[in-house]
Write a protein that holds these residues in place. Structure first.
Motif, mmCIF file in Angstrom:
data_model
loop_
_atom_site.group_PDB
_atom_site.id
_atom_site.type_symbol
_atom_site.label_atom_id
_atom_site.label_comp_id
_atom_site.label_asym_id
_atom_site.label_seq_id
_atom_site.Cartn_x
_atom_site.Cartn_y
_atom_site.Cartn_z
ATOM 1 N N ILE A 185 3.418 -4.591 -8.601
ATOM 2 C CA ILE A 185 3.362 -4.484 -7.140
ATOM 3 C C ILE A 185 2.312 -5.440 -6.589
ATOM 4 O O ILE A 185 2.558 -6.144 -5.609
ATOM 5 C CB ILE A 185 3.068 -3.025 -6.712
ATOM 6 N N SER A 186 1.147 -5.503 -7.223
ATOM 7 C CA SER A 186 0.084 -6.409 -6.770
ATOM 8 C C SER A 186 0.520 -7.864 -6.854
ATOM 9 O O SER A 186 0.250 -8.659 -5.952
ATOM 10 C CB SER A 186 -1.175 -6.206 -7.608
ATOM 11 N N TYR A 187 1.179 -8.217 -7.943
ATOM 12 C CA TYR A 187 1.635 -9.596 -8.108
ATOM 13 C C TYR A 187 2.615 -9.984 -6.997
ATOM 14 O O TYR A 187 2.449 -11.016 -6.338
ATOM 15 C CB TYR A 187 2.287 -9.779 -9.479
ATOM 16 N N PHE A 188 3.628 -9.172 -6.787
ATOM 17 C CA PHE A 188 4.638 -9.513 -5.779
ATOM 18 C C PHE A 188 4.080 -9.429 -4.363
ATOM 19 O O PHE A 188 4.447 -10.242 -3.514
ATOM 20 C CB PHE A 188 5.878 -8.633 -5.941
ATOM 21 N N ALA A 189 3.178 -8.493 -4.113
ATOM 22 C CA ALA A 189 2.563 -8.415 -2.791
ATOM 23 C C ALA A 189 1.693 -9.648 -2.536
ATOM 24 O O ALA A 189 1.736 -10.234 -1.452
ATOM 25 C CB ALA A 189 1.734 -7.146 -2.672
ATOM 26 N N GLY A 190 0.911 -10.047 -3.528
ATOM 27 C CA GLY A 190 0.087 -11.247 -3.382
ATOM 28 C C GLY A 190 0.923 -12.497 -3.196
ATOM 29 O O GLY A 190 0.624 -13.351 -2.358
ATOM 30 N N TYR A 191 1.986 -12.626 -3.976
ATOM 31 C CA TYR A 191 2.870 -13.774 -3.853
ATOM 32 C C TYR A 191 3.519 -13.816 -2.474
ATOM 33 O O TYR A 191 3.572 -14.862 -1.829
ATOM 34 C CB TYR A 191 3.951 -13.725 -4.940
ATOM 35 N N THR A 192 3.986 -12.677 -2.004
ATOM 36 C CA THR A 192 4.643 -12.614 -0.699
ATOM 37 C C THR A 192 3.669 -12.970 0.417
ATOM 38 O O THR A 192 4.006 -13.765 1.303
ATOM 39 C CB THR A 192 5.215 -11.199 -0.459
ATOM 40 N N ILE A 197 0.847 -1.198 0.000
ATOM 41 C CA ILE A 197 0.000 0.000 0.000
ATOM 42 C C ILE A 197 0.880 1.245 0.000
ATOM 43 O O ILE A 197 0.601 2.217 -0.709
ATOM 44 C CB ILE A 197 -0.968 -0.007 1.204
ATOM 45 N N ILE A 198 1.951 1.217 0.769
ATOM 46 C CA ILE A 198 2.891 2.335 0.785
ATOM 47 C C ILE A 198 3.518 2.508 -0.598
ATOM 48 O O ILE A 198 3.619 3.625 -1.109
ATOM 49 C CB ILE A 198 3.975 2.116 1.866
ATOM 50 N N ALA A 199 3.923 1.402 -1.227
ATOM 51 C CA ALA A 199 4.529 1.476 -2.560
ATOM 52 C C ALA A 199 3.531 2.023 -3.578
ATOM 53 O O ALA A 199 3.895 2.833 -4.437
ATOM 54 C CB ALA A 199 5.022 0.097 -2.983
ATOM 55 N N THR A 200 2.273 1.615 -3.496
ATOM 56 C CA THR A 200 1.257 2.120 -4.415
ATOM 57 C C THR A 200 1.039 3.618 -4.223
ATOM 58 O O THR A 200 0.917 4.364 -5.207
ATOM 59 C CB THR A 200 -0.069 1.361 -4.214
ATOM 60 N N ILE A 256 -0.419 4.245 -18.454
ATOM 61 C CA ILE A 256 -0.083 2.856 -18.808
ATOM 62 C C ILE A 256 1.095 2.372 -17.964
ATOM 63 O O ILE A 256 1.075 1.248 -17.448
ATOM 64 C CB ILE A 256 0.208 2.741 -20.314
ATOM 65 N N VAL A 257 2.101 3.222 -17.794
ATOM 66 C CA VAL A 257 3.247 2.854 -16.948
ATOM 67 C C VAL A 257 2.781 2.626 -15.510
ATOM 68 O O VAL A 257 3.195 1.664 -14.853
ATOM 69 C CB VAL A 257 4.344 3.942 -17.027
ATOM 70 N N LEU A 258 1.909 3.508 -15.012
ATOM 71 C CA LEU A 258 1.363 3.359 -13.666
ATOM 72 C C LEU A 258 0.596 2.045 -13.525
ATOM 73 O O LEU A 258 0.732 1.336 -12.519
ATOM 74 C CB LEU A 258 0.446 4.535 -13.333
ATOM 75 N N LEU A 259 -0.179 1.696 -14.525
ATOM 76 C CA LEU A 259 -0.928 0.441 -14.508
ATOM 77 C C LEU A 259 0.022 -0.760 -14.454
ATOM 78 O O LEU A 259 -0.186 -1.697 -13.672
ATOM 79 C CB LEU A 259 -1.848 0.351 -15.730
ATOM 80 N N LEU A 260 1.068 -0.736 -15.269
ATOM 81 C CA LEU A 260 2.035 -1.846 -15.259
ATOM 82 C C LEU A 260 2.746 -1.958 -13.918
ATOM 83 O O LEU A 260 2.922 -3.068 -13.387
ATOM 84 C CB LEU A 260 3.051 -1.664 -16.386
ATOM 85 N N ILE A 261 3.148 -0.820 -13.363
ATOM 86 C CA ILE A 261 3.809 -0.851 -12.053
ATOM 87 C C ILE A 261 2.852 -1.363 -10.981
ATOM 88 O O ILE A 261 3.239 -2.164 -10.123
ATOM 89 C CB ILE A 261 4.357 0.550 -11.706
ATOM 90 N N SER A 262 1.595 -0.956 -11.044
ATOM 91 C CA SER A 262 0.597 -1.424 -10.075
ATOM 92 C C SER A 262 0.368 -2.925 -10.186
ATOM 93 O O SER A 262 0.231 -3.615 -9.181
ATOM 94 C CB SER A 262 -0.723 -0.684 -10.273
#
Length: 174
Positions: A67-74, A7-10, A58-64
């Protein structure tokens, strides 16, 4: 309770997006105003703000998404690791058995009749001295000290990796 890192990263990524778009709008407005006032200096053309906003979105969407993928995986892996070592009472079973045979590091046993039905069958387990404690009274013994016909008390531990022998106790003949 602390705020999750994703959430902080987002929030940081959103802040950077807003600041970048705002600064670009200001630079574009300044560029347009200088061009309208007939500044004689030649200037290179600037990309219109709506194109920059689309590209940055588009860049913001890709970064989000990343971040969501790695946060969910973690979080999923963390939950998996925490759950691995939580044992329910049904994960530990102890029953009486008679040794039918021993070959190298494999033991074949048959459960006694006073065990429940699932533990009365012929079973075979792989035993490693480093992983399984084998006792006779309070002394540790090795697998080679056991022989066919010995009565044992065997403790099985069931977890996500399967069912393994945790402990074997040699019972005294009376």
């Amino acid at each position: 309770m602390s705020i999750p890192i994703y959430i902080i990263a987002t929030c940081i990524v959103l802040f950077i997006f807003i600041v970048t778009v705002t600064l670009y709008f200001q630079a574009y407005k300044r560029h347009i105003n200088q061009a309208l006032h007939g500044n004689s200096r030649t200037r290179s053309p600037m990309v219109p703000p709506y194109k920059i906003t689309v590209i940055l979105s588009i860049v913001l969407l890709l970064i989000s998404v990343l971040i969501s993928y790695f946060a969910g995986y973690t979080n999923a892996y963390k939950a998996y690791e925490e759950d691995t070592w939580i044992l329910a009472p049904s994960d530990i079973q102890t029953f009486h058995a008679e040794i039918q045979g021993i070959e190298e590091n494999r033991i074949t046993i048959k459960g006694n009749s006073f065990n429940d039905e699932t533990n009365q069958t012929l079973m075979e387990y792989e035993i490693f001295d480093e992983q399984v404690s084998i006792y006779k009274q309070d002394q540790i013994i090795s697998l080679s000290d056991l022989s066919k016909g010995d009565l044992i008390l065997i403790t099985l531990l069931t977890n996500r990796s399967g069912t393994d022998v945790f402990k074997i106790q040699l019972l005294e003949d009376k």
